[in-house]
Design a protein around this motif. Structure first.
Motif, mmCIF file in Angstrom:
data_model
loop_
_atom_site.group_PDB
_atom_site.id
_atom_site.type_symbol
_atom_site.label_atom_id
_atom_site.label_comp_id
_atom_site.label_asym_id
_atom_site.label_seq_id
_atom_site.Cartn_x
_atom_site.Cartn_y
_atom_site.Cartn_z
ATOM 1 N N UNK A 80 26.673 -38.578 17.289
ATOM 2 C CA UNK A 80 28.056 -38.989 17.563
ATOM 3 C C UNK A 80 28.191 -39.545 18.984
ATOM 4 N N UNK A 81 27.594 -38.857 19.960
ATOM 5 C CA UNK A 81 27.709 -39.316 21.349
ATOM 6 C C UNK A 81 26.998 -40.652 21.528
ATOM 7 N N UNK A 82 25.809 -40.818 20.902
ATOM 8 C CA UNK A 82 25.071 -42.075 21.012
ATOM 9 C C UNK A 82 25.908 -43.225 20.439
ATOM 10 N N UNK A 83 26.455 -43.042 19.249
ATOM 11 C CA UNK A 83 27.251 -44.093 18.616
ATOM 12 C C UNK A 83 28.454 -44.462 19.478
ATOM 13 N N UNK A 89 19.244 -43.542 19.660
ATOM 14 C CA UNK A 89 18.496 -42.310 19.923
ATOM 15 C C UNK A 89 17.009 -42.621 19.830
ATOM 16 N N UNK A 90 16.219 -41.992 20.674
ATOM 17 C CA UNK A 90 14.767 -42.102 20.506
ATOM 18 C C UNK A 90 14.163 -40.701 20.502
ATOM 19 N N UNK A 120 16.771 -38.077 21.768
ATOM 20 C CA UNK A 120 17.442 -38.215 23.063
ATOM 21 C C UNK A 120 18.162 -39.566 23.099
ATOM 22 N N UNK A 121 19.372 -39.564 23.629
ATOM 23 C CA UNK A 121 20.132 -40.805 23.775
ATOM 24 C C UNK A 121 19.446 -41.684 24.821
ATOM 25 N N UNK A 122 19.266 -42.962 24.524
ATOM 26 C CA UNK A 122 18.602 -43.879 25.466
ATOM 27 C C UNK A 122 19.244 -43.767 26.848
ATOM 28 N N UNK A 123 18.411 -43.575 27.857
ATOM 29 C CA UNK A 123 18.915 -43.519 29.234
ATOM 30 C C UNK A 123 19.386 -42.151 29.672
ATOM 31 N N UNK A 124 19.363 -41.157 28.766
ATOM 32 C CA UNK A 124 19.860 -39.828 29.132
ATOM 33 C C UNK A 124 18.806 -39.026 29.876
ATOM 34 N N UNK A 125 19.281 -38.157 30.779
ATOM 35 C CA UNK A 125 18.416 -37.166 31.421
ATOM 36 C C UNK A 125 18.387 -35.938 30.513
ATOM 37 N N UNK A 136 19.759 -29.964 26.467
ATOM 38 C CA UNK A 136 21.003 -30.709 26.659
ATOM 39 C C UNK A 136 20.696 -32.122 27.127
ATOM 40 N N UNK A 137 21.741 -32.928 27.301
ATOM 41 C CA UNK A 137 21.539 -34.303 27.756
ATOM 42 C C UNK A 137 22.646 -34.672 28.740
#
Lengths: 422, 422
Positions: A80-83, A89-90, A120-125, A136-137
């Motif tokens: 949901x957060x990625x969209x 997501x990768x 993991x969402x692209x670009x997330x820590x 977490x992300x």
């Protein structure tokens, strides 16, 4: 900066469960100078959760998700957060290796489902989870607003179990988030009062706190007490503290002894503290409160140094056996009487060789009294405090149901002890 | 039909307060066959509240507001709901007269602010408030959706104070709302279990409840117990009840005596019920639980018929004075021992002439024991139940903080009594 907290989980949309993580997160965010402006609770539906994420991104600077990071098909926060962010997501190779090792160490085959936890969402820590398996992300990014300008947004995905969420926020999120926010210095103070109507507190303190427009004042009433919370943000900590101290001192002057604590302590803590400082000891004889007073006192660590113990004397025979209440008192005045309260307090004090003894008798309802007590109203309570210099007895009438009457009776008893000591 | 509940009030965005009205509203709506899909908590900002109202109208069929109907400038729900619905507010003459009369009766001048409470959204039905001054509002309307088609929306404005909200919902809203919803017949059942891990309950019951795809099953763990909630909707009540009964019977067969109640009763209620049916009486001698067990038992109305009373014996002298614990037991085994638990249970049973006596001793922490108890771990608890036919003693080790250890110890004690009785 304003924040929105999204709690994901269908169980929080039942009559049985509430989101409680947001109270902790709000406290932490407030300390960083961030105001929580919205809280949303949404079930395990990808459509609903994605919609809620989009809305939050449109109206808040910081969006925190709690829950929905587990391995089941109901765990949809990552997707949901990625969209909502318009990202993909990768599958993270390091997380994948960690997870495989974890299962190998336990000699278990890894169910296919669990792979989700490495998305993991692209670009997330990635935020390490010291207390569970779901990482977490954290995303700090700039997204275009309606006018096409860039707006900064911070998105944080946290696990739902409170222990995991708190550990991750404190140990992993704070060190990243705090330095990335404008510096703010906050001072806080809480004054607590018992047995005084909220309207009276407001009438007496509003003329004072309304002059402190730079201090946010919140009055909360509940659980037989009133709390006044002060919060002030300034460019330096010294300035913020000075303002809170100034307001606090004026309110303390106005309310005087009605304030039982100015450092956040509960009434039972304060009572134990006052007794302990004077090396006094305490015992209790409870009828209608049924052990609630003893339970509150013994809920405080190290209370055993001051509180010797107590009795719950729920019938006349026990009142006589454990506190030596003369049976003729029941025949003359009934169990619900000032005389019996006094005999309970003096009896328990003497039999336990404590400095103070408290006796409580009354009608908590819902059914009324019998015999001589038949005509006495529900909520009628007698409280006695026996001390080395004499015994005080108080008659009070408490409105409400059984739980409320018992709580207020225990509060009155604690307040009577405190008043004796100050 | 799906619902959204919007709780309006800045105090619910602090670390100190939660929205609790939504638990009640969810239960009521579920009984009508309505699912709550979203809950939003929003502060006293017209912009935020209007935005939240617009979003709710776009994603839910029924939108309930709680709070924000008072007379102050922070009470903005009427304005926000009207704007989101694209309607105007008008001042209702009948409400105006009622309000004027109310102030006149108290010989008070009416502050200008109070006029707000007579503002009604065009086309709304006014909902009488039997417990306060703020009336509610009810709108059942058709609004255009994105495709230009009409969609039915029900908007309900309720006051924030729980007593006002509950009274209004039950007495005024239900009679309007229920007949206007498609008829649904729901059956519910709750099974409660103590002292058994959630994973075990799930492993044993999932193969059963997963076959009942038409029954919604929720497992909740917390407060030292596991609850299984079943909910089934059918065209007739008989059908719904039959399915819930069928599932419930299979689960009860699987879990057996682990289930302490199937009618919603708490463990303390069940224990008092079992004792009462056999005309048995009970007394307690508590050390580390400090009165919590007595407090839980006496929290149940009419517990005095079964529970005679108890003692909170927080030091060795009190254990000896009130339960006759031989001092040599402390010297030989320490206070935290099976022997002392047994002596407490047998001592309190004998001194109160009750059928059953319970003794609890242990280390609730955070500080450890002294003397012979110095090396015993925090969370170590001994519980004894003395009965006419003998005494049982149990050693248990409980993880967690002081509150958790005390709660679980009291739960173990109640469960031991129950196991003795079944």
């Amino acid at each position: 900066m304003i924040a929105e907290i999204i709690a994901a989980g269908s169980e929080m949309l039942t009559p049985y469960r509430q989101d409680t993580n947001s109270l902790y997160l709000t406290e932490q965010l407030n300390d960083l100078g961030v105001t929580v402006a919205f809280k949303t609770i949404v079930g395990d539906s990808l459509e609903h959760l994605t919609g809620a994420a989009r809305i939050a991104l449109s109206r808040a600077d910081i969006v925190l998700f709690s829950g929905g990071l587990g391995p089941t098909e109901d765990d949809l926060t990552r997707e949901a957060a990625a969209t909502a962010l318009g990202r993909e997501l990768h599958r993270d190779p390091t997380l994948l290796t960690d997870l495989a090792k974890r299962f190998a160490a336990r000699r278990m085959a890894m169910p296919e489902n669990n792979l989700k936890q490495t998305d993991v969402i692209d670009g997330a820590t990635i935020l390490a989870n010291a207390n569970g398996s779901a990482p977490g992300q954290y995303i700090d990014t700039v997204v275009p607003n309606q006018d096409g300008n860039g707006v900064r947004k911070i998105v944080i995905l946290l696990p739902g179990p409170p222990r995991e969420l708190k550990g991750m926020f404190k140990d992993v999120v704070l060190p990243i988030l705090a330095p990335n926010l404008p510096p703010r210095f906050l001072a806080k103070r809480t004054l607590r009062m018992g047995l005084i109507p909220e309207s009276q507190v407001d009438a007496r303190t509003a003329p004072i706190y309304k002059q402190f427009t730079d201090v946010e004042t919140t009055i909360l009433a509940g659980h037989a007490e009133i709390q006044l919370h002060f919060l002030c943000a300034k460019d330096t900590l010294a300035e913020a503290q000075a303002r809170v101290e100034e307001l606090s001192a004026l309110v303390e002057q106005e309310m005087g002894d009605a304030i039982f604590s100015s450092g956040g302590e509960s009434l039972e803590e304060i009572v134990l503290l006052h007794l302990g400082m004077r090396q006094l000891t305490l015992s209790t004889a409870e009828s209608c409160t049924g052990g609630l007073l003893a339970e509150r006192l013994t809920g405080i660590p190290n209370s055993s140094l001051t509180f010797a113990g107590g009795v719950v004397v729920y019938n006349q025979a026990m009142k006589t056996a454990f506190c030596g209440v003369p049976p003729e008192l029941f025949a003359t005045h009934g169990s619900i009487s000032a005389e019996v309260a006094r005999a309970l307090a003096e009896g328990i004090r003497q039999r336990t060789s404590t400095s103070f003894g408290v006796g409580i008798t009354g009608l908590a309802g819902p059914s009324g009294g019998t015999g001589l007590d038949a005509d006495k109203p529900i909520g009628l309570i007698y409280i006695a405090v026996a001390t080395p210099t004499g015994t005080q007895v108080k008659e009070i009438q408490i409105a409400g149901d059984r739980d409320r009457i018992r709580l207020w009776a225990s509060q009155h008893a604690l307040e009577m002890i405190r008043q004796t000591l100050i």
